[in-house]
Scaffold this active site. Structure first.
Site, mmCIF file in Angstrom:
data_model
loop_
_atom_site.group_PDB
_atom_site.id
_atom_site.type_symbol
_atom_site.label_atom_id
_atom_site.label_comp_id
_atom_site.label_asym_id
_atom_site.label_seq_id
_atom_site.Cartn_x
_atom_site.Cartn_y
_atom_site.Cartn_z
ATOM 1 N N GLY A 110 6.861 -5.532 -40.643
ATOM 2 C CA GLY A 110 7.407 -5.466 -39.288
ATOM 3 C C GLY A 110 8.906 -5.683 -39.281
ATOM 4 N N ALA A 111 9.624 -4.764 -38.614
ATOM 5 C CA ALA A 111 11.091 -4.873 -38.554
ATOM 6 C C ALA A 111 11.559 -5.137 -37.129
ATOM 7 C CB ALA A 111 11.736 -3.608 -39.114
ATOM 8 N N GLY A 112 10.915 -6.120 -36.495
ATOM 9 C CA GLY A 112 11.401 -6.592 -35.191
ATOM 10 C C GLY A 112 12.365 -7.745 -35.430
ATOM 11 N N TYR A 113 12.513 -8.599 -34.418
ATOM 12 C CA TYR A 113 13.443 -9.735 -34.547
ATOM 13 C C TYR A 113 13.061 -10.618 -35.732
ATOM 14 C CZ TYR A 113 14.733 -8.430 -29.821
ATOM 15 O OH TYR A 113 15.153 -7.730 -28.725
ATOM 16 N N ALA A 114 11.755 -10.919 -35.856
ATOM 17 C CA ALA A 114 11.320 -11.851 -36.898
ATOM 18 C C ALA A 114 11.456 -11.225 -38.287
ATOM 19 C CB ALA A 114 9.874 -12.269 -36.640
ATOM 20 N N VAL A 169 0.958 -0.539 -41.281
ATOM 21 C CA VAL A 169 0.039 -1.447 -41.980
ATOM 22 C C VAL A 169 -1.351 -1.258 -41.394
ATOM 23 C CG1 VAL A 169 -0.552 -3.865 -42.378
ATOM 24 C CG2 VAL A 169 1.850 -3.135 -42.428
ATOM 25 N N GLU A 179 12.205 -8.538 -14.600
ATOM 26 C CA GLU A 179 13.338 -7.756 -15.119
ATOM 27 C C GLU A 179 13.128 -6.263 -14.836
ATOM 28 O OE1 GLU A 179 14.147 -9.073 -19.191
ATOM 29 O OE2 GLU A 179 15.527 -10.509 -18.289
ATOM 30 N N ASP A 233 5.776 -12.835 -32.836
ATOM 31 C CA ASP A 233 4.715 -12.800 -31.825
ATOM 32 C C ASP A 233 3.297 -12.855 -32.388
ATOM 33 O OD1 ASP A 233 6.685 -12.706 -29.938
ATOM 34 O OD2 ASP A 233 5.824 -11.027 -28.830
ATOM 35 N N GLN A 260 13.743 -15.001 -29.130
ATOM 36 C CA GLN A 260 14.530 -16.156 -29.570
ATOM 37 C C GLN A 260 13.753 -17.033 -30.560
ATOM 38 O OE1 GLN A 260 16.172 -19.854 -27.153
ATOM 39 N NE2 GLN A 260 16.162 -18.032 -25.928
HETATM 40 C C1 FAD Z 1 10.216 -5.665 -21.670
HETATM 41 C C2 FAD Z 1 10.315 -6.948 -22.450
HETATM 42 C C3 FAD Z 1 11.351 -7.844 -22.181
HETATM 43 C C4 FAD Z 1 11.467 -9.025 -22.933
HETATM 44 N N1 FAD Z 1 12.504 -9.876 -22.674
HETATM 45 C C5 FAD Z 1 12.701 -10.952 -23.462
HETATM 46 C C6 FAD Z 1 13.852 -11.779 -23.296
HETATM 47 O O1 FAD Z 1 14.661 -11.571 -22.388
HETATM 48 N N2 FAD Z 1 14.037 -12.808 -24.170
HETATM 49 C C7 FAD Z 1 13.167 -13.052 -25.200
HETATM 50 O O2 FAD Z 1 13.415 -13.975 -26.009
HETATM 51 N N3 FAD Z 1 12.052 -12.307 -25.378
HETATM 52 C C8 FAD Z 1 11.797 -11.265 -24.538
HETATM 53 N N4 FAD Z 1 10.694 -10.469 -24.730
HETATM 54 C C9 FAD Z 1 9.740 -10.817 -25.797
HETATM 55 C C10 FAD Z 1 10.270 -10.323 -27.145
HETATM 56 O O3 FAD Z 1 10.607 -8.960 -27.065
HETATM 57 C C11 FAD Z 1 9.235 -10.542 -28.239
HETATM 58 O O4 FAD Z 1 8.867 -11.897 -28.236
HETATM 59 C C12 FAD Z 1 9.828 -10.152 -29.581
HETATM 60 O O5 FAD Z 1 10.056 -8.760 -29.616
HETATM 61 C C13 FAD Z 1 8.929 -10.554 -30.747
HETATM 62 O O6 FAD Z 1 9.577 -10.200 -31.931
HETATM 63 P P1 FAD Z 1 8.739 -9.849 -33.236
HETATM 64 O O7 FAD Z 1 9.718 -9.580 -34.307
HETATM 65 O O8 FAD Z 1 7.702 -10.886 -33.461
HETATM 66 O O9 FAD Z 1 7.908 -8.539 -32.871
HETATM 67 P P2 FAD Z 1 8.317 -7.079 -32.395
HETATM 68 O O10 FAD Z 1 9.612 -7.085 -31.692
HETATM 69 O O11 FAD Z 1 7.106 -6.580 -31.672
HETATM 70 O O12 FAD Z 1 8.488 -6.278 -33.754
HETATM 71 C C14 FAD Z 1 7.381 -5.912 -34.539
HETATM 72 C C15 FAD Z 1 7.764 -4.756 -35.431
HETATM 73 O O13 FAD Z 1 6.639 -4.433 -36.239
HETATM 74 C C16 FAD Z 1 6.371 -3.041 -36.167
HETATM 75 N N5 FAD Z 1 4.923 -2.867 -36.319
HETATM 76 C C17 FAD Z 1 3.954 -3.240 -35.456
HETATM 77 N N6 FAD Z 1 2.750 -2.955 -35.953
HETATM 78 C C18 FAD Z 1 2.957 -2.383 -37.158
HETATM 79 C C19 FAD Z 1 2.095 -1.887 -38.168
HETATM 80 N N7 FAD Z 1 0.767 -1.918 -38.041
HETATM 81 N N8 FAD Z 1 2.654 -1.384 -39.285
HETATM 82 C C20 FAD Z 1 4.008 -1.350 -39.449
HETATM 83 N N9 FAD Z 1 4.862 -1.811 -38.528
HETATM 84 C C21 FAD Z 1 4.346 -2.325 -37.404
HETATM 85 C C22 FAD Z 1 6.876 -2.621 -34.801
HETATM 86 O O14 FAD Z 1 7.162 -1.222 -34.788
HETATM 87 C C23 FAD Z 1 8.125 -3.487 -34.676
HETATM 88 O O15 FAD Z 1 9.227 -2.872 -35.298
HETATM 89 C C24 FAD Z 1 10.529 -9.305 -23.963
HETATM 90 C C25 FAD Z 1 9.478 -8.405 -24.214
HETATM 91 C C26 FAD Z 1 9.369 -7.245 -23.466
HETATM 92 C C27 FAD Z 1 8.240 -6.277 -23.750
#
Ligand code: FAD
Length: 394
Positions: A11-15, A79, A168, A294, A312
């Protein structure tokens, strides 16, 4: 002979991206592999601006190649399942099986509709670039249908939920309605925007909540609070104890998220696809797995409740998880995760918002500075990942 440790980040999100960055600069002898569905990363916290048509998707996207060190080997794939007992991950498209010594599971969130009939089928969801773009296309299609037919059901929109994402999104939508009115030829008073949910912004104090509600009402939002939506169809929603019918062609579902479905599929002990992790961010079942973002449920020791998942906290979890892998490999003591809130920020469109506990100080803010602060947070996050150019592009 140098033996490298295989570290796999999912996963290439924030974490996930933060974990890659910290691993790459850790000076450990690591083979780092990152797997992500897409070749790009996106600011998930700004997806509602894309869904409302206020921002072009490319403004919140970054190429993974641009934001990862050359020490990170990137594989674009999905995955399928994590074989936790064999230390391997199976990829969906290539069918490849990747082995690891250590895993950083950062697969993120998915929409959660709690089994509400019709919600998965008919409601618009906001959880990635693809569905945010498709949401706005649907909004435009419905406005065009109104223009052709004069059917006012196409000017009726419902937002289900009452949390940060709902507020929002409403803030962005009320800013768009006057533009849509001019373009599609309707009186903006004819656009019905209704928010249905149990409450509004319960994490804010009464004064800030009231400000947000008043601001949105002044711009045409009708609130039906203390009620739940029972079903969604292509013609509207049924809500409340008396099964009221509210006609609406456009329904946004912003009432909840869960962790990735891969969690349950891989047999983790979970609740809503989140794993209650140990305080060093390891999995309760496998000491060589860090679960962050998440997909992790982290307990606030002072209240005994789980922290709400946010971008965050995801970044802070990644920092601690990498520090603890380093501690493990260098035979030092791991550190427990403690959360330092840098504030809760809710923008209500581009011109106002509410915020509290800014930078960890007991500061409350209401008004025009809030969207600017949210924007600065994006820029800072882009800067930390890939430098000044990326931050300025945001
Ligand atoms: C509209 C909206 C507004 C928000 N506003 C805020 C805010 O103001 N402040 C705040 O702190 N939080 C906010 N959040 C929450 C925040 O976006 C999440 O908590 C955060 O994105 C979690 O980060 P993460 O890295 O865990 O997961 P994600 O950001 O979900 O990243 C996961 C990554 O894994 C990839 N992935 C998923 N499944 C697979 C798979 N099976 N195989 C390969 N890759 C995969 C995805 O494509 C993605 O790139 C908001 C959420 C939404 C939807």
């Amino acid at each position: 002979m140098l033996i490298m440790t295989d570290v796999l980040v999912l996963g290439a999100g924030y974490a996930g991206l933060r974990a890659c960055k910290q691993l790459a600069k850790s000076k450990l002898d690591l083979n780092i592999t990152l797997v992500n569905k897409n070749s790009y990363n996106y600011d998930a916290t700004a997806l509602e601006t894309v869904a409302a048509g206020a921002t072009a998707p490319e403004n919140i996207m970054m190429d993974i190649a641009d934001v990862t060190s050359n020490k990170v080997h990137f594989i674009q794939d999905e995955v399928e399942v994590i074989n936790r007992n064999q230390n391997s991950v199976v990829l969906k498209n290539s069918k490849q099986e990747l082995k690891y010594d250590y895993l950083f599971n950062a697969l993120g969130f998915e929409p959660e509709t709690f089994g509400t009939p019709g919600a998965d089928e008919y409601a618009l969801q906001i959880s990635n670039i693809d569905n945010a773009v498709a949401d706005y296309e649907t909004v435009v299609k419905h406005l065009e249908t109104y223009q052709k037919t004069g059917n006012k059901d196409y000017l009726s929109m419902v937002v289900v939920g009452g949390g940060l994402t709902s507020a929002e999104l409403l803030g962005e939508l009320v800013h768009q309605i006057p533009k849509w009115a001019r373009k599609y030829g309707f009186d903006k008073a004819d656009f019905q925007l209704t928010c249905i949910g149990p409450n509004l912004l319960s994490m804010f104090d009464e004064k800030q909540r009231a400000y947000a509600q008043r601001y949105l009402e002044k711009h045409g939002v009708k609130f039906i609070l203390g009620q739940n939506v029972k079903s969604v169809s292509d013609t509207g929603v049924i809500y409340g104890d008396n099964n009221h019918n509210l006609p609406a062609r456009t329904v946004f579902w912003t009432a909840g998220v869960s962790g990735s479905h891969v969690i349950e599929k891989s047999g983790y002990p979970e609740h809503r696809d989140r794993v209650a992790v140990n305080d060093d961010m390891t999995s309760p079942t496998n000491a060589n797995e860090y679960i962050i973002g998440d997909v992790a449920a982290v307990k606030d020791q002072s209240t005994g409740r789980f922290y709400p998942p946010t971008g965050q906290i995801a970044i802070q979890e990644a920092n601690i998880a990498v520090a603890n892998l380093k501690a493990k490999l260098t035979h030092s003591k791991p550190v427990p995760f403690t959360y330092r809130s840098l504030g809760t920020v809710c923008s209500l469109g581009p011109t106002t918002g509410i915020a509290y506990d800014l930078l960890g100080f007991p500061i409350k803010l209401t008004g025009i500075l809030v969207p600017t602060i949210k924007n600065l947070i994006f820029k800072r996050s882009a800067f930390e990942l890939s430098g000044l150019k990326a931050a300025l592009q945001r």
